[in-house]
Design an enzyme around this catalytic site. Structure first.
Site, mmCIF file in Angstrom:
data_model
loop_
_atom_site.group_PDB
_atom_site.id
_atom_site.type_symbol
_atom_site.label_atom_id
_atom_site.label_comp_id
_atom_site.label_asym_id
_atom_site.label_seq_id
_atom_site.Cartn_x
_atom_site.Cartn_y
_atom_site.Cartn_z
ATOM 1 N N HIS A 124 -18.450 -10.402 26.448
ATOM 2 C CA HIS A 124 -17.430 -11.044 25.603
ATOM 3 C C HIS A 124 -16.026 -10.835 26.186
ATOM 4 O O HIS A 124 -15.186 -11.727 26.109
ATOM 5 C CB HIS A 124 -17.503 -10.504 24.174
ATOM 6 C CG HIS A 124 -18.785 -10.867 23.466
ATOM 7 N ND1 HIS A 124 -19.322 -12.126 23.506
ATOM 8 C CD2 HIS A 124 -19.650 -10.122 22.719
ATOM 9 C CE1 HIS A 124 -20.459 -12.152 22.813
ATOM 10 N NE2 HIS A 124 -20.673 -10.941 22.330
ATOM 11 N N ASP B 132 -21.059 -20.300 25.272
ATOM 12 C CA ASP B 132 -22.299 -19.534 25.128
ATOM 13 C C ASP B 132 -22.677 -18.836 26.432
ATOM 14 O O ASP B 132 -22.397 -19.344 27.517
ATOM 15 C CB ASP B 132 -23.409 -20.501 24.696
ATOM 16 C CG ASP B 132 -24.625 -19.765 24.155
ATOM 17 O OD1 ASP B 132 -24.524 -18.548 23.872
ATOM 18 O OD2 ASP B 132 -25.680 -20.405 24.028
ATOM 19 N N ARG C 202 -25.415 -10.535 13.818
ATOM 20 C CA ARG C 202 -25.512 -9.664 15.008
ATOM 21 C C ARG C 202 -25.314 -8.208 14.591
ATOM 22 O O ARG C 202 -24.923 -7.936 13.469
ATOM 23 C CB ARG C 202 -24.456 -10.093 16.033
ATOM 24 C CG ARG C 202 -24.730 -11.513 16.490
ATOM 25 C CD ARG C 202 -23.830 -11.951 17.596
ATOM 26 N NE ARG C 202 -24.262 -13.270 18.028
ATOM 27 C CZ ARG C 202 -24.099 -13.778 19.236
ATOM 28 N NH1 ARG C 202 -23.484 -13.072 20.156
ATOM 29 N NH2 ARG C 202 -24.530 -14.970 19.535
ATOM 30 N N LEU D 207 -0.154 -28.155 24.399
ATOM 31 C CA LEU D 207 -1.607 -28.115 24.202
ATOM 32 C C LEU D 207 -1.865 -27.634 22.775
ATOM 33 O O LEU D 207 -1.245 -26.665 22.323
ATOM 34 C CB LEU D 207 -2.263 -27.143 25.196
ATOM 35 C CG LEU D 207 -3.757 -26.890 24.959
ATOM 36 C CD1 LEU D 207 -4.590 -28.133 25.277
ATOM 37 C CD2 LEU D 207 -4.263 -25.710 25.796
ATOM 38 N N ASN E 127 -22.328 -15.219 27.030
ATOM 39 C CA ASN E 127 -21.677 -13.937 27.341
ATOM 40 C C ASN E 127 -22.675 -12.782 27.377
ATOM 41 O O ASN E 127 -22.611 -11.907 28.246
ATOM 42 C CB ASN E 127 -20.623 -13.578 26.278
ATOM 43 C CG ASN E 127 -19.468 -14.554 26.252
ATOM 44 O OD1 ASN E 127 -19.298 -15.338 27.172
ATOM 45 N ND2 ASN E 127 -18.675 -14.498 25.194
ATOM 46 N N GLY E 128 -23.592 -12.787 26.392
ATOM 47 C CA GLY E 128 -24.565 -11.692 26.286
ATOM 48 C C GLY E 128 -25.469 -11.647 27.511
ATOM 49 O O GLY E 128 -25.687 -10.587 28.113
ATOM 50 N N ARG E 129 -26.003 -12.816 27.895
ATOM 51 C CA ARG E 129 -26.900 -12.867 29.070
ATOM 52 C C ARG E 129 -26.154 -12.497 30.347
ATOM 53 O O ARG E 129 -26.682 -11.830 31.224
ATOM 54 C CB ARG E 129 -27.514 -14.276 29.191
ATOM 55 C CG ARG E 129 -28.757 -14.439 28.351
ATOM 56 C CD ARG E 129 -29.107 -15.890 28.166
ATOM 57 N NE ARG E 129 -28.188 -16.537 27.238
ATOM 58 C CZ ARG E 129 -28.105 -17.862 27.075
ATOM 59 N NH1 ARG E 129 -28.867 -18.654 27.789
ATOM 60 N NH2 ARG E 129 -27.270 -18.360 26.194
ATOM 61 N N TRP E 130 -24.927 -12.907 30.437
ATOM 62 C CA TRP E 130 -24.100 -12.593 31.624
ATOM 63 C C TRP E 130 -23.979 -11.077 31.767
ATOM 64 O O TRP E 130 -24.113 -10.529 32.869
ATOM 65 C CB TRP E 130 -22.727 -13.246 31.454
ATOM 66 C CG TRP E 130 -21.817 -13.152 32.630
ATOM 67 C CD1 TRP E 130 -21.719 -14.037 33.665
ATOM 68 C CD2 TRP E 130 -20.841 -12.122 32.887
ATOM 69 N NE1 TRP E 130 -20.747 -13.628 34.557
ATOM 70 C CE2 TRP E 130 -20.194 -12.460 34.107
ATOM 71 C CE3 TRP E 130 -20.455 -10.962 32.213
ATOM 72 C CZ2 TRP E 130 -19.186 -11.676 34.659
ATOM 73 C CZ3 TRP E 130 -19.447 -10.184 32.769
ATOM 74 C CH2 TRP E 130 -18.828 -10.537 33.983
ATOM 75 N N SER F 51 -19.163 -17.798 14.741
ATOM 76 C CA SER F 51 -19.721 -18.714 13.745
ATOM 77 C C SER F 51 -20.044 -17.983 12.451
ATOM 78 O O SER F 51 -20.138 -16.750 12.421
ATOM 79 C CB SER F 51 -20.991 -19.370 14.299
ATOM 80 O OG SER F 51 -22.070 -18.458 14.245
HETATM 81 C C1 FPP Z 1 -21.713 -16.656 22.620
HETATM 82 O O1 FPP Z 1 -22.372 -15.955 23.647
HETATM 83 C C2 FPP Z 1 -20.375 -16.168 22.447
HETATM 84 C C3 FPP Z 1 -19.839 -15.699 21.297
HETATM 85 C C4 FPP Z 1 -20.583 -15.621 20.029
HETATM 86 C C5 FPP Z 1 -18.486 -15.185 21.250
HETATM 87 C C6 FPP Z 1 -17.477 -16.040 21.937
HETATM 88 C C7 FPP Z 1 -16.353 -15.170 22.212
HETATM 89 C C8 FPP Z 1 -15.659 -15.122 23.366
HETATM 90 C C9 FPP Z 1 -15.829 -16.041 24.493
HETATM 91 C C10 FPP Z 1 -14.690 -14.041 23.466
HETATM 92 C C11 FPP Z 1 -13.292 -14.402 23.438
HETATM 93 C C12 FPP Z 1 -12.836 -15.465 22.546
HETATM 94 C C13 FPP Z 1 -11.547 -15.544 22.191
HETATM 95 C C14 FPP Z 1 -11.066 -16.699 21.404
HETATM 96 C C15 FPP Z 1 -10.580 -14.517 22.565
HETATM 97 P P1 FPP Z 1 -23.634 -15.087 23.266
HETATM 98 O O2 FPP Z 1 -23.168 -13.734 22.917
HETATM 99 O O3 FPP Z 1 -24.407 -15.769 22.176
HETATM 100 O O4 FPP Z 1 -24.428 -15.084 24.604
HETATM 101 P P2 FPP Z 1 -26.013 -15.065 24.768
HETATM 102 O O5 FPP Z 1 -26.515 -16.363 24.206
HETATM 103 O O6 FPP Z 1 -26.191 -14.966 26.241
HETATM 104 O O7 FPP Z 1 -26.522 -13.871 24.026
#
Ligand code: FPP
Length: 239
Positions: free
Chosen positions: A34, A17, A68, A128, A19-22, A62
């Site tokens: 992402h 979790d 989204r 793995l 990616n969006g905030r980052w 999920s």
């Molecule tokens: C949650 O962060 C992340 C996701 C819903 C997507 C996860 C996907 C990846 C890490 C990309 C690559 C994965 C693979 C298997 C290649 P968020 O977007 O909810 O972040 P936020 O809570 O900050 O908005």
């Protein structure tokens, strides 16, 4: 204090979790986060064997993530396709066996074909076991498992009186995997968001403040070694 140590977690599951905030903190679109997250996946996968982790399960998308924006969903689907195409050879060479869990019915045919191909290509590996949860929801998985189990009962192949925990577990997407020992969620949120609900009954949890794209192999190593100091009793008592 008990002296008993848990050792390395055999199976680690991660809710990636943040990616969006980052991305937002850098003034970039969410997809930029992402992509950074996908680069981090590679490093965490590579770190597992040396840490003694034999199974890694990651939550990539999920059953709720379809809510989204269309841009973000399409971008993520395209990222998954490209990730498989780009990483397949290296995953194979590194001895990684890849599996996907979740409902494939809503995923596009091209992506499903790539997933099938990667599963087949890596099916002889065992250094793995990497499981990617894609269009996965814990409740959805239990509902799909129950549906299949009910068909077996209706067809007369399964006696309802004999249905126990092991029977249901055999119908889950994860039927060939051990239960996770450790579930990690990054980004500071302390919830499990429908991830491996059945399988995590006795897992240890670690909620880490770091956003997923900043979750380095060093931080991962620290979390894994903290697990080693935990005393797991599985509902029993200290001996
Ligand atoms: C949650 O962060 C992340 C996701 C819903 C997507 C996860 C996907 C990846 C890490 C990309 C690559 C994965 C693979 C298997 C290649 P968020 O977007 O909810 O972040 P936020 O809570 O900050 O908005």
């Amino acid at each position: 204090m008990s002296e008993k140590k848990s050792g390395a977690p055999k199976h680690v599951a991660i809710i990636m979790d943040g990616n969006g905030r980052w991305a937002q903190r850098r003034g970039k679109p969410r997809l930029y986060g992402h992509h950074a997250g996908a680069r981090r996946v590679r490093q965490i996968v590579e770190a597992c064997p040396d840490l003694g982790v034999s199974h890694l399960t990651i939550f990539a998308f999920s059953t709720e993530n379809w809510k989204r924006t269309q841009t973000e969903v399409a971008g993520l689907m395209s990222l998954f396709r490209r990730y498989i195409q780009r990483e397949a050879r290296d995953l194979f060479d590194a001895g990684v066996r890849v599996r996907f869990i979740g409902d494939r019915i809503k995923l596009d045919e091209k992506l499903v074909a790539l997933m099938d191909e990667l599963e087949l290509m890596t099916s002889g590996n065992d250094k793995l076991h990497l499981t990617v949860a894609l269009n996965y929801g814990g409740r959805d998985e239990v509902a799909r498992a129950t549906r299949r189990l009910a068909h077996e009962v209706a067809a007369g192949r399964l006696d309802p009186a004999k249905v126990d925990e092991q029977t249901l577990a055999r119908f889950l997407d994860t039927h060939v995997l051990p239960d996770p020992d450790l579930v990690i969620r990054t980004s500071g949120e302390a919830r499990i968001s429908n991830f491996l609900l059945w399988q995590s009954a006795y897992a240890e949890y670690e909620f880490i403040d770091t956003l997923w794209p900043d979750f380095t192999p060093e931080v991962f190593g620290q979390v894994v070694s903290r697990f080693g100091a935990r005393d797991r009793r599985f509902g029993g008592v200290k001996v």
